[in-house]
Design an enzyme around this catalytic site. Sequence first.
Site, mmCIF file in Angstrom:
data_model
loop_
_atom_site.group_PDB
_atom_site.id
_atom_site.type_symbol
_atom_site.label_atom_id
_atom_site.label_comp_id
_atom_site.label_asym_id
_atom_site.label_seq_id
_atom_site.Cartn_x
_atom_site.Cartn_y
_atom_site.Cartn_z
ATOM 1 N N GLN A 128 1.893 1.097 0.079
ATOM 2 C CA GLN A 128 0.944 0.031 -0.246
ATOM 3 C C GLN A 128 0.358 -0.614 1.003
ATOM 4 O O GLN A 128 0.867 -0.449 2.119
ATOM 5 C CB GLN A 128 1.644 -1.037 -1.086
ATOM 6 C CG GLN A 128 2.844 -1.664 -0.398
ATOM 7 C CD GLN A 128 3.652 -2.551 -1.337
ATOM 8 O OE1 GLN A 128 3.537 -3.779 -1.274
ATOM 9 N NE2 GLN A 128 4.449 -1.934 -2.201
ATOM 10 N N ARG A 152 -2.165 -0.033 -3.895
ATOM 11 C CA ARG A 152 -1.184 1.056 -3.785
ATOM 12 C C ARG A 152 -1.833 2.359 -3.341
ATOM 13 O O ARG A 152 -2.944 2.668 -3.748
ATOM 14 C CB ARG A 152 -0.457 1.234 -5.117
ATOM 15 C CG ARG A 152 0.397 0.027 -5.483
ATOM 16 C CD ARG A 152 1.079 0.151 -6.839
ATOM 17 N NE ARG A 152 1.911 -1.019 -7.075
ATOM 18 C CZ ARG A 152 1.472 -2.169 -7.569
ATOM 19 N NH1 ARG A 152 0.184 -2.283 -7.885
ATOM 20 N NH2 ARG A 152 2.289 -3.190 -7.736
ATOM 21 N N HIS A 205 2.446 0.760 4.301
ATOM 22 C CA HIS A 205 3.888 0.676 4.500
ATOM 23 C C HIS A 205 4.625 0.929 3.194
ATOM 24 O O HIS A 205 4.042 0.857 2.107
ATOM 25 C CB HIS A 205 4.278 -0.701 5.057
ATOM 26 C CG HIS A 205 3.957 -1.839 4.126
ATOM 27 N ND1 HIS A 205 2.695 -2.417 4.070
ATOM 28 C CD2 HIS A 205 4.705 -2.497 3.205
ATOM 29 C CE1 HIS A 205 2.700 -3.394 3.177
ATOM 30 N NE2 HIS A 205 3.918 -3.450 2.632
ATOM 31 N N HIS A 215 -1.869 -4.572 2.010
ATOM 32 C CA HIS A 215 -2.263 -5.895 1.538
ATOM 33 C C HIS A 215 -3.582 -6.290 2.191
ATOM 34 O O HIS A 215 -3.831 -5.950 3.350
ATOM 35 C CB HIS A 215 -1.186 -6.931 1.867
ATOM 36 C CG HIS A 215 0.168 -6.575 1.359
ATOM 37 N ND1 HIS A 215 0.418 -6.315 0.035
ATOM 38 C CD2 HIS A 215 1.342 -6.394 2.002
ATOM 39 C CE1 HIS A 215 1.700 -6.016 -0.121
ATOM 40 N NE2 HIS A 215 2.274 -6.054 1.058
ATOM 41 N N GLU A 217 3.777 -10.154 5.478
ATOM 42 C CA GLU A 217 5.189 -10.235 5.140
ATOM 43 C C GLU A 217 6.053 -9.762 6.311
ATOM 44 O O GLU A 217 5.584 -9.067 7.221
ATOM 45 C CB GLU A 217 5.509 -9.431 3.880
ATOM 46 C CG GLU A 217 5.192 -7.955 3.953
ATOM 47 C CD GLU A 217 5.287 -7.265 2.595
ATOM 48 O OE1 GLU A 217 4.826 -7.850 1.596
ATOM 49 O OE2 GLU A 217 5.813 -6.142 2.551
#
Length: 383
Positions: free
Chosen positions: A92, A270, A251, A94, A129
């Site tokens: 995926q 995804r 990642h 972001h 993240e």
Amino acid sequence: MDRLDNTVRPYAWGSITALPALLGVEPTGEPQAEMWMGAHPGAPSRTARGTLVEVIEADPERELGAATVAKFGPRLPFLLKLLAAAAPLSLQVHPDLAQAKQGYEDEERRGIPVDAGHRNYKDANHKPELICALTEFDGLCGFRDPLRAAALLDALGVDSLKPYVDLLHARPEEAALREVLTAVLTADRDAMAHTVAEAAAACDRLGGEYAPYAGIAHHYPGDPGVIAAMLLNHVRLQPGEALFLGAGIPHAYLNGLGVEIMANSDNVLRCGLTPKHVDVPELLRIVRFEAGDPGVLRPEAAPDGEEVYETPIDEFRLSRYVLAEGTTAHDLTRATPQILLCTSGSVRAGEHDLTPGQSVFVPAGEKAEVSGVGTLFRATVVA
């Protein structure tokens, strides 16, 4: 200071044993993938005063501090998790903040329900993240150099991979990575399934650096994401090491137990290793086609025994304290909201005794003194 009662999410990729072992409870026999700590509406932590969402909504400035509210609005900007993977998560990326706002507004205009399976943007926020390993932890992070990816694919001896090998050799870095990922994700599904099966057999036979991809193929037979994964760097974190995952970086986590912190968002595009929706055109708009080192982070010493995982964003700040016997108490009082999580030993936070997996929410400015023998993670913001 509020003791938190947290929800464990039973995603299929989760470990049956890792979280129960940390928490000191018996396994249920079902996967226990993530324990969420925070005020995400999907599974807010519970306190004696109500859910953390309700507590914050009742008086945002009291709980979060005026500076946090002014910078991020009247909500907790981060979500803290314990993550226990026994199988690969989806490959995926972001979006950045501008992409998230644009994508969310576009899907809202088009009337796509927020819970629709083909919806890409659940909110208008970005989702940087950080994952910090508590055990040895395997993951994929960022693109390999195209020539290294070409060598990895070529050594499999799979004829149908030769065009990708040639592209990786012939084109400049960004074009090579973009064209190969596009070709993999848009290939005929039956033909790609056959290619993946051949590649998986070769990975099994070769072992070594191919072993992680053999494991991925075992969990996701025939998935184009298996080939896409081979374009990425494989990383094995040792306990205490971390990875920061910024916008556009492909990642996937493969296995291990860690502390994860992220901006409070659900936005995921995804690439594969999933039965869920893959929006190839939107994905290709978001991915950063840049090769590079994954950049393993180690904590940097700060005053009063704090060890900080430095990142370039403000929505979260993660640090840890390794508390030894005989040391004096640490004053963690801060003008921003905090969640304190014990991961080993026994730690006293205010009036609360914490054992591994237990946590507390500390409102902005509230006295926060900790002592004991063990490891304590501290999540807060930069405001």
